[in-house]
Design a protein around this motif. Structure first.
Motif: not given
Length: 237
Positions: A180-185
């Motif tokens: 939720e926090n690092w594979l996408c902005p």
């Protein structure tokens, strides 16, 4: 959380998809650790300037690793105890006891490198634990462990909430947290990566020069965008 547009087909052959996803996960973990490493380099550069100690690239690298060392010790501890690394209770294990580790780290730094490394190691570890107090999904940190196990939070989150501290016993939340926090902005990744890039660029500028600082900034930015793009294409978010 900001989601990138997804493609309907994978950009890689099926047999190579798993390997690509593994590399993306490793990159996402590295992004999550980036702020600690970058602040470590910043501390090394600034302490060197203040104390008039010549600082080279290896000072920055060692300080960055020191700032990450509690999490590295967590991985070692999990292997020795055969438990999953970064589980819900990992901020209660010895690798995240701030006072003993800052004391021992400062002492080792003093013995190995004098006052410069004593101060640098202490500040790197202090930042790591302060950072852990701020991250929302960890439930704070037991700052006075092993003497007490109450968890403390950053001052803007109330610093200490006895009820929340006592009740916080989560299951392992690492995978969804990364997803939720690092594979996408996301708000967290944008803030932490921006602060990390600023800290690293200042450290590199002070020690290695403007050209190297700009090159590092470009590499981090390109790598981040690449991870987000590939994660979206592979439907990993």
């Amino acid at each position: 959380m900001i989601r990138l547009a997804r493609a309907t087909k994978y950009p890689f052959p099926q047999q190579g998809e798993l390997q690509v996803k593994k590399l993306i996960w490793i990159a996402a973990f590295s992004m999550a650790a980036f702020l600690d490493f970058a602040i470590g380099t910043f501390i090394a550069a600034v302490v060197g300037k203040v104390m008039n100690v010549p600082v080279t690239w290896w000072h920055l690298a060692i300080a960055g690793v020191v700032a990450l060392s509690p999490d590295m010790l967590q991985i070692v501890n999990s292997k020795l105890t055969k438990q999953e690394a970064f589980g819900g209770l990992h901020h209660e294990t010895w690798d995240h006891w701030p006072i003993p580790l800052m004391f021992v780290g400062g002492l080792v730094g003093s013995v190995c490198g004098g006052g410069y490394w004593a101060i640098t190691v202490f500040l790197c570890l202090f930042f790591h634990f302060t950072h852990d107090m701020e991250i929302g999904n960890t439930g704070g940190i037991a700052f006075f462990a092993p003497f007490e196990r109450d968890r403390y939070f950053a001052w803007w989150r109330g610093f200490y909430d006895p009820a929340t501290s006592a009740m916080f016993r989560p299951e392992n939340q690492l995978d969804p947290w990364i997803r939720e926090n690092w594979l996408c902005p996301s708000r967290m990744s944008l803030i932490e990566l921006s602060l990390g890039m600023l800290a690293l660029s200042i450290a590199a500028h002070l020690v290695l020069g403007t050209v190297v600082a700009e090159a590092l900034l470009a590499a981090v930015a390109a790598g981040t965008i690449g991870v987000w793009f590939l994660a979206a294409r592979l439907n990993m978010t």
